[in-house]
Design a protein around this motif. Structure first.
Motif, PDB file in Angstrom:
ATOM      1  N   TYR A  85      -9.359  -0.584   6.738  1.00  0.00           N
ATOM      2  CA  TYR A  85      -8.582   0.165   7.742  1.00  0.00           C
ATOM      3  C   TYR A  85      -7.863  -0.803   8.669  1.00  0.00           C
ATOM      4  O   TYR A  85      -6.687  -0.676   8.939  1.00  0.00           O
ATOM      5  CB  TYR A  85      -9.477   1.090   8.583  1.00  0.00           C
ATOM      6  CG  TYR A  85     -10.220   2.124   7.790  1.00  0.00           C
ATOM      7  CD1 TYR A  85      -9.622   2.753   6.704  1.00  0.00           C
ATOM      8  CD2 TYR A  85     -11.523   2.494   8.121  1.00  0.00           C
ATOM      9  CE1 TYR A  85     -10.299   3.703   5.966  1.00  0.00           C
ATOM     10  CE2 TYR A  85     -12.205   3.450   7.394  1.00  0.00           C
ATOM     11  CZ  TYR A  85     -11.595   4.047   6.322  1.00  0.00           C
ATOM     12  OH  TYR A  85     -12.264   4.984   5.610  1.00  0.00           O
ATOM     13  N   GLN A 135      -4.309  12.824   8.131  1.00  0.00           N
ATOM     14  CA  GLN A 135      -4.509  11.397   7.858  1.00  0.00           C
ATOM     15  C   GLN A 135      -3.272  10.603   8.282  1.00  0.00           C
ATOM     16  O   GLN A 135      -2.196  10.800   7.738  1.00  0.00           O
ATOM     17  CB  GLN A 135      -4.792  11.188   6.379  1.00  0.00           C
ATOM     18  CG  GLN A 135      -6.076  11.881   5.950  1.00  0.00           C
ATOM     19  CD  GLN A 135      -6.476  11.524   4.541  1.00  0.00           C
ATOM     20  OE1 GLN A 135      -6.664  10.352   4.209  1.00  0.00           O
ATOM     21  NE2 GLN A 135      -6.623  12.524   3.699  1.00  0.00           N
ATOM     22  N   VAL A 137       0.836  -1.211   0.000  1.00  0.00           N
ATOM     23  CA  VAL A 137       0.000   0.000   0.000  1.00  0.00           C
ATOM     24  C   VAL A 137       0.869   1.258   0.000  1.00  0.00           C
ATOM     25  O   VAL A 137       0.667   2.176  -0.802  1.00  0.00           O
ATOM     26  CB  VAL A 137      -0.934  -0.015   1.242  1.00  0.00           C
ATOM     27  CG1 VAL A 137      -1.703   1.286   1.374  1.00  0.00           C
ATOM     28  CG2 VAL A 137      -1.887  -1.196   1.158  1.00  0.00           C
ATOM     29  N   GLY A 173      -2.985   5.241   5.144  1.00  0.00           N
ATOM     30  CA  GLY A 173      -3.446   5.307   3.757  1.00  0.00           C
ATOM     31  C   GLY A 173      -2.279   5.500   2.805  1.00  0.00           C
ATOM     32  O   GLY A 173      -1.235   6.030   3.184  1.00  0.00           O
ATOM     33  N   SER A 174      -2.486   5.042   1.581  1.00  0.00           N
ATOM     34  CA  SER A 174      -1.407   4.987   0.602  1.00  0.00           C
ATOM     35  C   SER A 174      -0.797   6.365   0.307  1.00  0.00           C
ATOM     36  O   SER A 174       0.389   6.594   0.551  1.00  0.00           O
ATOM     37  CB  SER A 174      -1.957   4.360  -0.687  1.00  0.00           C
ATOM     38  OG  SER A 174      -0.956   4.258  -1.642  1.00  0.00           O
TER      39      SER A 174
END
Ligand code: HSE
Length: 402
Positions: A183, A295, A10, A298-299
């Motif tokens: 998640y 954030q 990811v 996440g990628s």
């Protein structure tokens, strides 16, 4: 300048995409010769992937290429990431990682290895994903003595707690949704039990307080035992329950460090951090409180922080960035038994019996067969001895003053 990526998952794929997508921007603004990915090391092949032709399976290809000056480690886990990173540093390549387990367990050694080889070892993405935290601590807040750091450092648990708070959803149901949205991992232990947040607070504590902090010295509790009743009483009290990772100076050369669910007042900047978002509050003796929000996973958000480190390495090939911390020391983190805080206690024990063992308590609920109260500040040791032998204690949760 050429970059290699180890681990095309990811985050690794996010880094490849980010560097490609922003190639011109980076060339114009930061690295005039440009930054290009030359190799992607992974066990797997990726037929049809836009970066398919860059995939290799042998670390030596990277080590033996003198034009690759920067290596990104996004494999995750401790082994073989540690061995691969060490080899890259020893061969004169700077390394950038997003791997919090690696930094929490081996950060001190890897920073030393980087220094000995006059290269950089950077890990901005390892704590707050895309949230800038490490550079602010070592640069922007460098003039401050930081006395405390506290944060919501795990998106999965924050997502689950937000569902419990806003939708009255039981833990198991919220966890299933977190898993279906990608998640939480299939085995969500590291998130749910606080292990991921623990690694992150270890890194922050080392940066803020100057010594390596190993995860085993940090009291770590997850959110599995939080019930909707506790969520309801927190609301009645005027706050929310968050998984708080924190560390603070004790004033005598030691620090506290812990990860646990905690009551946070609605007025706190941490109370409004919802869903998968993360935040960290830093308390400096000149600046006061500053809060960083964004954030944490996440990628592309994580890739943003990794790519920024790559750019920084590219700008510092001649001179390494001097930062780090000292080796760990026995007793640097005080035992959790000595940690002092007010606590929330809920149960169906004899409320008066519980209340009378403290100097004064604040009742949230005192009904037949059910009570919820907040104690004055007590040490964990004192709290345990006061509750020892009392049946019917349901939950005990730390109460913060952030
Ligand atoms: N599983 C982590 C989280 C990913 O939920 O925050 C980033 O460390």
């Amino acid at each position: 300048m050429f970059v290699a990526i180890m681990g095309y998952g990811v985050v690794g794929s996010g880094v490849a995409n980010c560097l490609k997508q922003n190639y011109n921007h980076i060339k114009e603004n930061s690295v005039p010769e440009g930054l290009e990915v030359r190799y992607i090391l992974d066990l797997r092949d990726f037929p049809g992937d836009p970066f398919e032709s860059l995939v290799i399976h042998d670390l030596d290809t990277i080590i033996d290429d003198p034009e690759v000056k920067i290596v990104v480690e996004t494999m995750g886990g401790l082994h073989p990431a540690y061995e691969f990173v060490t080899e890259c540093l020893k061969s004169g390549k700077s390394v950038v990682t997003s791997n919090k387990e690696l930094v929490a367990m081996k950060g001190y050694e890897l920073l030393l290895t980087a220094r000995e080889n006059n290269v950089n070892f950077m890990f901005e993405a390892s704590v707050g994903g895309g949230i800038p935290l490490i550079r602010p601590i070592i640069s922007c807040l460098a003039a401050n003595e930081i006395t405390e750091v506290a944060g919501i450092l795990n998106g999965t648990t924050n997502f689950i707690l937000t569902k419990m708070i806003n939708e009255n959803m039981p833990f198991d149901e919220a966890l299933k949704i977190a898993q279906s949205l990608g998640y939480a991992e299939k085995d969500p232990t590291a998130d749910v039990e606080g292990i991921d947040a623990c690694r992150k607070i270890c890194i922050l504590a080392a940066l803020c307080f100057g010594r390596h902090v190993y995860p085993e010295s940090v009291h770590t509790e997850g959110i599995r035992n939080i019930t909707l009743k506790d969520v309801e009483y927190a609301k009645k009290w005027g706050g929310v329950i968050k998984l708080i990772a924190s560390a603070s100076k004790t004033g005598d050369g030691h620090i506290t460090a812990s990860v646990s669910p905690a009551f946070v007042r609605n007025e706190s900047q941490l109370a409004g951090v919802n869903g998968v978002f993360n935040a960290a509050l830093l308390r400096g003796n000149a600046v006061g409180d500053v809060v960083f929000y964004g954030q944490g996973a996440g990628s592309m958000p994580t890739a943003s922080a990794v790519a920024a480190d790559v750019i920084d390495c590219a700008k510092h090939t001649c001179c390494r960035k001097e930062f780090g911390w000292k080796a760990s020391e026995e007793g640097f983190v005080i035992p959790y038994d000595d940690f002092v805080s007010p606590f929330y206690i809920r149960g169906n024990a004899d409320a008066e019996k519980v209340a009378s063992s403290f100097s004064n308590v604040q009742f949230i609920e005192n009904a037949p067969g059910e009570f919820a109260l907040i104690t004055p500040p007590v040490s964990v040791k004192e709290l345990k001895s006061k509750l020892d032998g009392i049946d019917g204690i349901g939950s005990v949760i730390r109460v913060t003053d952030y």
